[in-house]
Design an enzyme around this catalytic site. Structure first.
Site, mmCIF file in Angstrom:
data_model
loop_
_atom_site.group_PDB
_atom_site.id
_atom_site.type_symbol
_atom_site.label_atom_id
_atom_site.label_comp_id
_atom_site.label_asym_id
_atom_site.label_seq_id
_atom_site.Cartn_x
_atom_site.Cartn_y
_atom_site.Cartn_z
ATOM 1 N N ASP A 8 -37.053 79.651 22.446
ATOM 2 C CA ASP A 8 -37.483 81.038 22.648
ATOM 3 C C ASP A 8 -37.979 81.671 21.343
ATOM 4 O O ASP A 8 -37.625 81.231 20.242
ATOM 5 C CB ASP A 8 -36.305 81.884 23.139
ATOM 6 N N HIS A 61 -41.934 85.334 27.324
ATOM 7 C CA HIS A 61 -40.675 85.932 26.838
ATOM 8 C C HIS A 61 -40.957 87.333 26.306
ATOM 9 O O HIS A 61 -40.493 87.697 25.228
ATOM 10 C CB HIS A 61 -40.062 85.021 25.784
ATOM 11 N N HIS A 65 -40.670 91.528 22.554
ATOM 12 C CA HIS A 65 -39.278 91.119 22.318
ATOM 13 C C HIS A 65 -38.517 92.225 21.597
ATOM 14 O O HIS A 65 -37.824 92.006 20.608
ATOM 15 C CB HIS A 65 -39.263 89.833 21.473
ATOM 16 N N HIS A 163 -34.090 78.446 19.391
ATOM 17 C CA HIS A 163 -35.155 79.314 18.881
ATOM 18 C C HIS A 163 -35.993 78.570 17.847
ATOM 19 O O HIS A 163 -35.455 78.089 16.839
ATOM 20 C CB HIS A 163 -34.542 80.574 18.260
HETATM 21 ZN ZN LIG Z 1 -35.388 86.007 22.835
#
Ligand SMILES: [Zn+2]
Length: 213
Positions: A8, A61, A65, A163
């Site tokens: 992500d 996503h 963010h 991540h």
């Molecule tokens: Zn995230």
């Protein structure tokens, strides 16, 4: 035991490229849930294109963010954070229109979604992909691997959130994958059904516990 990997908050070109190198060496496919505005930089766009070309799935996503849907009453937010990000992802998007909300630290709570966000996801045929394993690689770049290996042993099918960010955590990805192999884990690209409350806009599981009271 099955394990699904997801990455992500990227792409961040050098880190994402390293992750792609490692996954290619190990013949593993995953999903990259990208932050839409990151794709504005050509080198990030290029590495996302490489990921898709190498068989990884590209999911949405959010655009920035920056906020959880449950924290705002602004009805324009879902269209911007989901719709605009999807427009930027464009042809790289998985046909199921994969979307993962901003998790604010990984906790699945009542701030995650909003009625307006759920309506937008339904009307626009998105597939919402949550998670069940968050080893906090971002705040423990060296220790996350052992914690995650212990955690995936606790369930039949884990969907792990990592991540592809410049924290140093991804330097340990090869060691983590070796650990998964040692556990004889089956590393798959598909998602555990209980992590997917909406599939192509159709509600599969209740999301009531993810909405503000
Ligand atoms: Zn995230």
């Amino acid at each position: 035991m099955k394990v699904t990997l997801s990455f992500d908050n990227g792409p961040t070109a050098p880190v994402t490229a390293h992750v792609l190198d490692v996954l290619a060496q190990q013949r593993i496919h995953s999903t990259f849930f990208v932050v839409g505005e990151n794709l504005a930089q050509p080198e990030n766009r290029a590495v996302a294109e490489r990921a898709a070309a190498e068989g990884h799935w590209i999911g949405n996503h959010t655009l920035t963010h920056s906020m959880q849907f449950g924290d705002t009453d602004d009805p324009r937010v879902p269209g911007r954070e989901i719709g605009e990000a999807q427009r930027l992802i464009g042809e790289l998007a998985h046909p199921d229109r994969l979307f993962r909300p901003y998790g604010g630290g990984g906790v699945l709570d009542r701030r995650l979604l909003s009625p307006a966000a759920v309506a937008y996801l339904q009307q626009n045929a998105f597939t919402t992909v949550l998670w069940n394993s968050v080893p906090h690689d971002w705040d423990d770049p060296d220790g996350w691997t052992e914690r995650c290996l212990a955690d995936v042993k606790t369930r039949d099918w884990s969907l792990v959130v990592l991540h592809d960010l410049p924290t140093g955590a991804m330097e340990h990805l090869p060691r983590f994958l070796a650990g998964l192999r040692a556990l004889d884990a089956d590393i798959v690209q598909e998602f555990p059904p209980d992590c997917v409350p909406l599939h192509r806009g159709r509600l599969e599981h209740s999301v009531g516990h993810l909405l503000p009271c």
